[in-house]
Structure formats: C-alpha cells, structure tokens
Design a protein around this motif. Sequence first.
Motif, PDB file in Angstrom:
ATOM      1  N   PRO A 190       5.207 101.725 106.102  1.00 21.09           N
ATOM      2  CA  PRO A 190       5.375 100.201 106.484  1.00 21.09           C
ATOM      3  C   PRO A 190       4.577  99.280 105.492  1.00 21.09           C
ATOM      4  CG  PRO A 190       5.106 101.656 108.413  1.00 21.09           C
ATOM      5  CD  PRO A 190       4.781 102.506 107.231  1.00 21.09           C
ATOM      6  N   ARG A 191       3.216  99.450 105.207  1.00 24.07           N
ATOM      7  CA  ARG A 191       2.639  98.512 104.380  1.00 24.07           C
ATOM      8  C   ARG A 191       3.477  98.393 102.870  1.00 24.07           C
ATOM      9  NH1 ARG A 191      -0.896  98.910 100.641  1.00 24.07           N
ATOM     10  NH2 ARG A 191      -1.163 101.223 100.723  1.00 24.07           N
ATOM     11  N   VAL A 192       3.712  99.392 102.476  1.00 24.54           N
ATOM     12  CA  VAL A 192       4.217  99.422 101.126  1.00 24.54           C
ATOM     13  C   VAL A 192       5.856  98.634 101.137  1.00 24.54           C
ATOM     14  CG1 VAL A 192       5.135 100.755  98.978  1.00 24.54           C
ATOM     15  CG2 VAL A 192       2.936 101.234 100.319  1.00 24.54           C
ATOM     16  N   THR A 193       6.511  99.100 102.117  1.00 26.42           N
ATOM     17  CA  THR A 193       7.623  98.467 102.471  1.00 26.42           C
ATOM     18  C   THR A 193       7.647  96.991 102.671  1.00 26.42           C
ATOM     19  OG1 THR A 193       8.473 100.451 103.700  1.00 26.42           O
ATOM     20  CG2 THR A 193       9.770  98.417 103.847  1.00 26.42           C
ATOM     21  N   GLN A 194       6.545  96.482 103.267  1.00 27.50           N
ATOM     22  CA  GLN A 194       6.428  95.178 103.463  1.00 27.50           C
ATOM     23  C   GLN A 194       6.008  94.620 102.207  1.00 27.50           C
ATOM     24  OE1 GLN A 194       6.908  93.264 106.223  1.00 27.50           O
ATOM     25  NE2 GLN A 194       6.657  91.514 105.017  1.00 27.50           N
ATOM     26  N   ALA A 195       5.270  95.141 101.456  1.00 27.49           N
ATOM     27  CA  ALA A 195       4.831  94.636  99.925  1.00 27.49           C
ATOM     28  C   ALA A 195       5.995  94.462  99.025  1.00 27.49           C
ATOM     29  CB  ALA A 195       3.772  95.535  99.362  1.00 27.49           C
ATOM     30  N   VAL A 196       7.010  95.628  99.192  1.00 26.30           N
ATOM     31  CA  VAL A 196       8.306  95.314  98.272  1.00 26.30           C
ATOM     32  C   VAL A 196       9.048  94.149  98.860  1.00 26.30           C
ATOM     33  CG1 VAL A 196      10.236  96.760  97.832  1.00 26.30           C
ATOM     34  CG2 VAL A 196       8.240  97.916  97.681  1.00 26.30           C
ATOM     35  N   SER A 197       9.251  94.362  99.947  1.00 25.19           N
ATOM     36  CA  SER A 197      10.190  93.194 100.716  1.00 25.19           C
ATOM     37  C   SER A 197       9.444  91.646 100.232  1.00 25.19           C
ATOM     38  CB  SER A 197       9.885  93.335 102.127  1.00 25.19           C
ATOM     39  OG  SER A 197      10.722  92.116 102.875  1.00 25.19           O
ATOM     40  N   ASP A 198       8.157  91.548 100.291  1.00 26.23           N
ATOM     41  CA  ASP A 198       7.542  90.268  99.939  1.00 26.23           C
ATOM     42  C   ASP A 198       7.865  89.965  98.466  1.00 26.23           C
ATOM     43  OD1 ASP A 198       6.848  89.903 102.454  1.00 26.23           O
ATOM     44  OD2 ASP A 198       4.726  90.403 102.071  1.00 26.23           O
ATOM     45  N   ALA A 199       7.699  91.119  97.361  1.00 28.14           N
ATOM     46  CA  ALA A 199       7.826  91.048  96.089  1.00 28.14           C
ATOM     47  C   ALA A 199       9.339  90.830  95.629  1.00 28.14           C
ATOM     48  CB  ALA A 199       7.412  92.525  95.597  1.00 28.14           C
ATOM     49  N   ALA A 200      10.347  91.266  96.822  1.00 28.15           N
ATOM     50  CA  ALA A 200      11.640  91.083  96.343  1.00 28.15           C
ATOM     51  C   ALA A 200      12.168  89.432  96.505  1.00 28.15           C
ATOM     52  CB  ALA A 200      12.638  91.941  97.145  1.00 28.15           C
ATOM     53  N   LYS A 201      11.374  88.995  97.687  1.00 31.01           N
ATOM     54  CA  LYS A 201      11.689  87.489  97.749  1.00 31.01           C
ATOM     55  C   LYS A 201      11.151  86.628  96.501  1.00 31.01           C
ATOM     56  CE  LYS A 201      10.999  88.279 102.871  1.00 31.01           C
ATOM     57  NZ  LYS A 201      10.103  87.864 103.730  1.00 31.01           N
ATOM     58  N   LEU A 202      10.435  87.029  95.713  1.00 32.61           N
ATOM     59  CA  LEU A 202      10.250  86.030  94.751  1.00 32.61           C
ATOM     60  C   LEU A 202      10.920  86.084  93.440  1.00 32.61           C
ATOM     61  CD1 LEU A 202       6.421  87.391  94.279  1.00 32.61           C
ATOM     62  CD2 LEU A 202       7.182  85.485  95.597  1.00 32.61           C
ATOM     63  N   GLY A 203      12.104  86.753  93.626  1.00 39.09           N
ATOM     64  CA  GLY A 203      13.340  86.596  92.538  1.00 39.09           C
ATOM     65  C   GLY A 203      13.158  87.561  91.741  1.00 39.09           C
ATOM     66  N   ASP A 204      13.393  87.495  90.448  1.00 37.01           N
ATOM     67  CA  ASP A 204      13.523  88.254  89.199  1.00 37.01           C
ATOM     68  C   ASP A 204      12.822  89.875  89.390  1.00 37.01           C
ATOM     69  OD1 ASP A 204      14.591  89.800  87.350  1.00 37.01           O
ATOM     70  OD2 ASP A 204      13.392  88.285  85.559  1.00 37.01           O
ATOM     71  N   ARG A 205      13.830  90.711  89.955  1.00 33.15           N
ATOM     72  CA  ARG A 205      12.885  91.919  90.432  1.00 33.15           C
ATOM     73  C   ARG A 205      12.940  92.796  88.908  1.00 33.15           C
ATOM     74  NH1 ARG A 205      16.840  93.201  95.502  1.00 33.15           N
ATOM     75  NH2 ARG A 205      16.220  91.666  96.686  1.00 33.15           N
ATOM     76  N   SER A 206      13.525  92.769  88.009  1.00 32.95           N
ATOM     77  CA  SER A 206      13.405  93.590  86.649  1.00 32.95           C
ATOM     78  C   SER A 206      11.926  93.171  86.114  1.00 32.95           C
ATOM     79  CB  SER A 206      14.535  93.044  85.878  1.00 32.95           C
ATOM     80  OG  SER A 206      14.334  91.752  85.187  1.00 32.95           O
ATOM     81  N   GLU A 207      11.359  92.100  86.378  1.00 34.06           N
ATOM     82  CA  GLU A 207      10.119  91.926  85.616  1.00 34.06           C
ATOM     83  C   GLU A 207       8.917  91.938  86.546  1.00 34.06           C
ATOM     84  OE1 GLU A 207      10.135  88.692  82.832  1.00 34.06           O
ATOM     85  OE2 GLU A 207      11.960  89.439  81.780  1.00 34.06           O
ATOM     86  N   ASN A 208       9.146  92.237  87.946  1.00 31.94           N
ATOM     87  CA  ASN A 208       8.272  91.995  88.928  1.00 31.94           C
ATOM     88  C   ASN A 208       7.535  93.527  89.198  1.00 31.94           C
ATOM     89  OD1 ASN A 208       6.927  91.858  91.423  1.00 31.94           O
ATOM     90  ND2 ASN A 208       8.342  90.366  92.441  1.00 31.94           N
ATOM     91  N   ALA A 209       6.227  93.440  88.732  1.00 29.67           N
ATOM     92  CA  ALA A 209       5.442  94.826  88.655  1.00 29.67           C
ATOM     93  C   ALA A 209       5.252  94.938  90.056  1.00 29.67           C
ATOM     94  CB  ALA A 209       4.119  94.459  88.092  1.00 29.67           C
ATOM     95  N   ASP A 210       4.914  94.239  91.115  1.00 34.67           N
ATOM     96  CA  ASP A 210       4.717  94.543  92.400  1.00 34.67           C
ATOM     97  C   ASP A 210       6.024  95.272  93.071  1.00 34.67           C
ATOM     98  OD1 ASP A 210       2.027  93.641  92.511  1.00 34.67           O
ATOM     99  OD2 ASP A 210       2.596  91.636  93.214  1.00 34.67           O
ATOM    100  N   TYR A 211       7.262  94.686  92.778  1.00 38.34           N
ATOM    101  CA  TYR A 211       8.564  95.209  93.299  1.00 38.34           C
ATOM    102  C   TYR A 211       8.722  96.587  92.737  1.00 38.34           C
ATOM    103  CZ  TYR A 211      13.319  95.998  94.414  1.00 38.34           C
ATOM    104  OH  TYR A 211      14.443  96.462  94.825  1.00 38.34           O
ATOM    105  N   ILE A 212       8.614  96.621  91.301  1.00 37.84           N
ATOM    106  CA  ILE A 212       8.804  98.090  90.655  1.00 37.84           C
ATOM    107  C   ILE A 212       7.771  99.290  90.930  1.00 37.84           C
ATOM    108  CG2 ILE A 212       8.876  99.236  88.438  1.00 37.84           C
ATOM    109  CD1 ILE A 212       9.676  96.335  87.112  1.00 37.84           C
ATOM    110  N   TYR A 213       6.376  98.779  90.920  1.00 39.10           N
ATOM    111  CA  TYR A 213       5.426  99.670  91.656  1.00 39.10           C
ATOM    112  C   TYR A 213       5.801 100.090  93.117  1.00 39.10           C
ATOM    113  CZ  TYR A 213       1.273 101.870  93.113  1.00 39.10           C
ATOM    114  OH  TYR A 213       0.318 102.662  93.792  1.00 39.10           O
ATOM    115  N   GLY A 214       5.943  99.145  94.005  1.00 47.38           N
ATOM    116  CA  GLY A 214       6.259  99.365  95.459  1.00 47.38           C
ATOM    117  C   GLY A 214       7.294 100.359  95.607  1.00 47.38           C
ATOM    118  N   LYS A 215       8.692 100.008  94.866  1.00 42.91           N
ATOM    119  CA  LYS A 215       9.593 101.088  95.136  1.00 42.91           C
ATOM    120  C   LYS A 215       8.979 102.500  94.597  1.00 42.91           C
ATOM    121  CE  LYS A 215      13.404 100.074  95.772  1.00 42.91           C
ATOM    122  NZ  LYS A 215      14.247 100.217  97.041  1.00 42.91           N
TER     123      LYS A 215
END
Length: 170
Positions: A36-61
């Motif tokens: 749940p903690r990582v899912t929330q972090a990925v969700s928050d990172a996805a809201k920031l926009g461009d996912r292709s260069e978002n390290a938090d999103y990529i690492y979280g997934k």
Amino acid sequence: MGRWRPPRPRGSRYITPEGAARMRAEVKFLWEEERPRVTQAVSDAAKLGDRSENADYIYGKKRLREIDSRVRFLTKRLEEITVVDRIPDDREKVFFGAWVTLEDDAGKIVKYRIVGPDEFNVKEGLISMDSPVARALIGKRLDDEIDIQQMEQWVTYYIVAIDYPAPNSP
C-alpha cells in the motif's frame, strides 16, 4: 545470448515452525504495509505528469512487481511445505530441527541447527538440510565423527551435543 536459465531444483519441503512464522510475517508485511505504501507513492508520482522520465514512478512500478513476485512465491511455498513441529522419539540421533554442537581436532566448537532450505542463515547457525554438512550430520549419534571438506581440505568434527528446542520455543 538468451537469458534463459534452467530452473533451480526444488529444495526440501520441510520447515520449522519458526521459519513458517517468519514467512507468514513477511507475506503480511509485504501485502498489508509495504505494497500500500509503494502503491500510494506510485499514484502520487503518476499525478506529476510525464511518467517516462519520472524516477519515482518507474522505481515504484518496479518495486511493485518485486513485491507481487515475492508474495506469489511465498504464498505458493507456504502451501506446499510441511511444518515439522514434533521432536523425534530418539533424541540421541540427529534429525531435522536439531541443534548440533561440533568440535574439531583443534578444539574449535561450532553449533548448527538443521532447518529447511527456506530459512537457512549461516550467520545465525541455521543450515539447510540439503547442505553437505547437514546431510553428513543427519542420522549420526553423539560422539560420532564426520568429515567435511572446507576450502580444499578435509576437517574431522565430532558431535559433542544434540539438542532439540521445545515445540513452542525458537
């Protein structure tokens, strides 16, 4: 060159009650706290926009895939293992779950507990029943000697103590 590797041979299906409890605790932690903690972090990172260069999103997934893989492995393993919670009738002989104290010719003492392949930790003295040392020990009695190859030399050990933990203690 491909990445395919032959599957590892399955380890023995036995585990101590303490090892099974640790595996269940790990599944519970990963599923109820970490995921749940990582899912929330990925969700928050996805809201920031461009996912292709978002390290938090990529690492979280990537971390979510690792968590799901580990939970799947542990769940399947817990279904197929057998918890050995009974002390053998013959306590003078080495069996699964025994703490075995060994002494070599120089007087050096080592202590091992024979456990399942899912719970071994050499630093804590827990050795897998599939290891060469454990295979040499199983079935032996007090004062028996075993020869173990260590770094290209053979060392003779003598069994000086065999102890079995009480069923409800680690």
